[in-house]
Design an enzyme around this catalytic site. Structure first.
Site, PDB file in Angstrom:
ATOM      1  N   LYS A  82     -12.019  28.497 -11.774  1.00  0.00           N
ATOM      2  CA  LYS A  82     -12.530  27.920 -10.709  1.00  0.00           C
ATOM      3  C   LYS A  82     -11.908  26.931 -10.083  1.00  0.00           C
ATOM      4  O   LYS A  82     -11.940  26.353  -8.832  1.00  0.00           O
ATOM      5  CB  LYS A  82     -13.795  26.786 -11.116  1.00  0.00           C
ATOM      6  CG  LYS A  82     -15.336  28.042 -11.527  1.00  0.00           C
ATOM      7  CD  LYS A  82     -16.225  26.993 -11.814  1.00  0.00           C
ATOM      8  CE  LYS A  82     -17.464  27.773 -11.808  1.00  0.00           C
ATOM      9  NZ  LYS A  82     -18.790  26.907 -12.072  1.00  0.00           N
ATOM     10  N   ASP A  92     -22.548  25.506  -6.522  1.00  0.00           N
ATOM     11  CA  ASP A  92     -23.073  25.053  -7.702  1.00  0.00           C
ATOM     12  C   ASP A  92     -23.927  23.870  -7.330  1.00  0.00           C
ATOM     13  O   ASP A  92     -25.117  23.564  -7.722  1.00  0.00           O
ATOM     14  CB  ASP A  92     -22.169  24.306  -8.707  1.00  0.00           C
ATOM     15  CG  ASP A  92     -21.561  25.814  -9.711  1.00  0.00           C
ATOM     16  OD1 ASP A  92     -22.198  26.661  -9.827  1.00  0.00           O
ATOM     17  OD2 ASP A  92     -20.527  25.641 -10.276  1.00  0.00           O
TER      18      ASP A  92
HETATM   19  P1  NAP Z   1     -16.312  21.721 -18.987  1.00  0.00           P
HETATM   20  O1  NAP Z   1     -15.703  21.480 -17.778  1.00  0.00           O
HETATM   21  O2  NAP Z   1     -15.683  22.196 -20.160  1.00  0.00           O
HETATM   22  O3  NAP Z   1     -17.175  20.208 -19.453  1.00  0.00           O
HETATM   23  C1  NAP Z   1     -17.708  20.255 -20.860  1.00  0.00           C
HETATM   24  C2  NAP Z   1     -18.352  18.795 -21.254  1.00  0.00           C
HETATM   25  O4  NAP Z   1     -19.208  19.047 -22.141  1.00  0.00           O
HETATM   26  C3  NAP Z   1     -17.272  17.697 -21.106  1.00  0.00           C
HETATM   27  O5  NAP Z   1     -17.760  16.454 -20.492  1.00  0.00           O
HETATM   28  C4  NAP Z   1     -17.016  17.612 -22.713  1.00  0.00           C
HETATM   29  O6  NAP Z   1     -16.775  16.247 -22.998  1.00  0.00           O
HETATM   30  C5  NAP Z   1     -18.493  17.868 -23.118  1.00  0.00           C
HETATM   31  N1  NAP Z   1     -18.531  18.342 -24.401  1.00  0.00           N
HETATM   32  C6  NAP Z   1     -18.029  19.513 -24.935  1.00  0.00           C
HETATM   33  N2  NAP Z   1     -18.364  19.627 -26.422  1.00  0.00           N
HETATM   34  C7  NAP Z   1     -18.820  18.514 -26.750  1.00  0.00           C
HETATM   35  C8  NAP Z   1     -19.186  17.754 -27.909  1.00  0.00           C
HETATM   36  N3  NAP Z   1     -19.049  18.419 -29.186  1.00  0.00           N
HETATM   37  N4  NAP Z   1     -19.515  16.445 -28.134  1.00  0.00           N
HETATM   38  C9  NAP Z   1     -19.688  15.828 -26.834  1.00  0.00           C
HETATM   39  N5  NAP Z   1     -19.409  16.504 -25.770  1.00  0.00           N
HETATM   40  C10 NAP Z   1     -18.954  17.588 -25.528  1.00  0.00           C
HETATM   41  O7  NAP Z   1     -17.591  22.354 -18.851  1.00  0.00           O
HETATM   42  P2  NAP Z   1     -18.347  22.992 -17.553  1.00  0.00           P
HETATM   43  O8  NAP Z   1     -17.795  24.185 -16.727  1.00  0.00           O
HETATM   44  O9  NAP Z   1     -18.685  21.622 -16.896  1.00  0.00           O
HETATM   45  O10 NAP Z   1     -19.859  23.708 -18.207  1.00  0.00           O
HETATM   46  C11 NAP Z   1     -20.765  22.590 -18.914  1.00  0.00           C
HETATM   47  C12 NAP Z   1     -22.176  23.441 -19.167  1.00  0.00           C
HETATM   48  O11 NAP Z   1     -22.749  23.575 -17.774  1.00  0.00           O
HETATM   49  C13 NAP Z   1     -21.992  24.621 -19.738  1.00  0.00           C
HETATM   50  O12 NAP Z   1     -22.881  24.769 -20.996  1.00  0.00           O
HETATM   51  C14 NAP Z   1     -22.147  25.832 -18.721  1.00  0.00           C
HETATM   52  O13 NAP Z   1     -22.876  26.934 -19.012  1.00  0.00           O
HETATM   53  C15 NAP Z   1     -23.086  25.150 -17.766  1.00  0.00           C
HETATM   54  N6  NAP Z   1     -23.391  25.441 -16.377  1.00  0.00           N
HETATM   55  C16 NAP Z   1     -24.409  25.911 -15.975  1.00  0.00           C
HETATM   56  C17 NAP Z   1     -24.405  26.425 -14.555  1.00  0.00           C
HETATM   57  C18 NAP Z   1     -25.925  26.651 -14.076  1.00  0.00           C
HETATM   58  O14 NAP Z   1     -25.783  27.168 -12.892  1.00  0.00           O
HETATM   59  N7  NAP Z   1     -27.070  26.593 -14.889  1.00  0.00           N
HETATM   60  C19 NAP Z   1     -23.507  26.339 -13.802  1.00  0.00           C
HETATM   61  C20 NAP Z   1     -22.209  25.842 -14.243  1.00  0.00           C
HETATM   62  C21 NAP Z   1     -22.156  25.340 -15.632  1.00  0.00           C
HETATM   63  P3  NAP Z   1     -15.276  15.791 -23.099  1.00  0.00           P
HETATM   64  O15 NAP Z   1     -14.800  15.555 -21.865  1.00  0.00           O
HETATM   65  O16 NAP Z   1     -15.205  14.680 -24.193  1.00  0.00           O
HETATM   66  O17 NAP Z   1     -14.430  17.041 -23.732  1.00  0.00           O
END
Ligand code: NAP
Length: 300
Positions: free
Chosen positions: A75, A111
């Site tokens: 992305k 998004d």
């Molecule tokens: P990302 O950039 O990798 O960010 C992940 C976030 O989760 C970070 O803030 C990370 O914290 C935190 N995290 C991960 N594991 C953790 C744990 N064990 N304990 C505490 N915090 C944790 O991911 P993203 O792309 O933003 O995606 C996040 C979620 O959004 C995913 O589940 C994805 O499927 C969902 N999503 C949904 C849609 C939709 O259309 N509904 C669209 C996009 C994404 P740290 O900073 O500390 O690592």
């Protein structure tokens, strides 16, 4: 024997690039849209291995694709290959939608728009003057934080495991607002699991989970700290849609909160991408009917 006439020499080509793409449900949405609108088009998932994004983009352009979605981990990198980038995608530093027209590549991010539309429709509430708590500071949090602030929230508090990322995001949100003429700091950061975070969580009207905690297969985890008890007047939105009922949403429902999953956001970000590619607005009666079916499909 039945002949399949759906794909012809003039079929509009669209798809999704990412790695992995095996889990995607986007083809269901986009191919249903082509079908219901009577457009000769197709949407296919395309797995792009590490180091091959540039070649893949070149290939899609050469092959005459109309557009494509972009998912993890591309992305941000995708922006390097765009001829033009929308203001929103520039601001967020990420694109999830690319349109190809007259040999040029245009990057968009749908998004946040998808999230705002879904939130409004599914909760019947807006962000105006609300205290909002955002769990997480990753890519999705970035897109949503800026948009929620621009929707008129009174305060956006970002709670994240890695505090530096929460601070960076809060600073970025305040900078964006400053550019729009607002002099007041309204985004704040706190590390998760602390007394400060607990106090913020207790005072928020809306809690949005953007972390991946609770996502399949880790369905027993919740991003909320153990010493926090949800109040029934709080709205809880989880961007996760797999599973449809995360532990967070189950807990929220048990406490009497309005609790919504990310399926609606997924639907509307996809709808917006489709409208960009096809240069048309999907009529309300079609989007409402399709969203009901799509949400049912994701619940199953
Ligand atoms: P990302 O950039 O990798 O960010 C992940 C976030 O989760 C970070 O803030 C990370 O914290 C935190 N995290 C991960 N594991 C953790 C744990 N064990 N304990 C505490 N915090 C944790 O991911 P993203 O792309 O933003 O995606 C996040 C979620 O959004 C995913 O589940 C994805 O499927 C969902 N999503 C949904 C849609 C939709 O259309 N509904 C669209 C996009 C994404 P740290 O900073 O500390 O690592």
């Amino acid at each position: 024997m039945h002949l399949d006439m759906r794909v012809t020499g003039t079929t509009k080509l669209t798809g999704l690039i990412g790695n992995p793409v095996e889990h995607t449900v986007s083809p269901v949405l986009h191919n249903s849209l082509f079908n219901v609108l009577g457009i000769n088009g197709i949407y296919v998932p395309l797995k792009v291995p590490a180091g091959s994004l540039k070649d893949a983009v070149k290939g899609l352009k050469a092959a005459g694709f109309t557009g494509f979605n972009v998912t993890l981990p591309y992305k941000e990198e995708i922006l390097e290959y765009m001829d033009e980038v929308s203001e929103e995608a520039k601001l967020l530093g990420t694109a999830n939608t690319v349109k190809i027209a007259d040999g040029r590549l245009y990057g968009f991010n749908t998004d946040a728009d998808g999230f705002i539309r879904a939130f409004r429709e599914q909760t019947g509430t807006s962000f105006e003057q609300k205290q909002v708590c955002l769990l997480g500071a990753g890519g999705t949090a970035k897109a949503l934080a800026v948009k929620i602030a621009m929707e008129g929230a009174a305060k956006v508090s970002i709670i994240n495991r890695t505090e530096t990322k929460a601070i960076e995001l809060a600073t970025a949100v305040n900078k964006v607002l400053e550019k729009t003429g607002s002099s007041e700091k309204m985004a704040f950061a706190a590390p998760s699991g602390t007394a400060e975070a607990l106090q913020i969580l207790s005072s928020c009207g809306i809690i949005v989970n953007t972390t991946s905690v609770g996502m399949h297969p880790d369905t027993v985890s919740t991003p909320l700290q153990q010493d926090f008890v949800l109040q029934s007047k709080q709205i809880v939105y989880d961007v996760i849609y797999n599973p449809a009922q995360t532990k967070l949403l189950t807990d929220a429902k048990a406490r009497g909160c309005k609790a919504v999953n990310g399926a609606g956001m997924l639907f509307y970000q996809g709808l917006k991408a489709f409208e960009i590619w096809m240069d048309k607005t999907v009529p309300e009666e079609i989007s409402v009917g399709l969203s009901t079916e799509f949400l049912k499909y994701l619940e199953a």
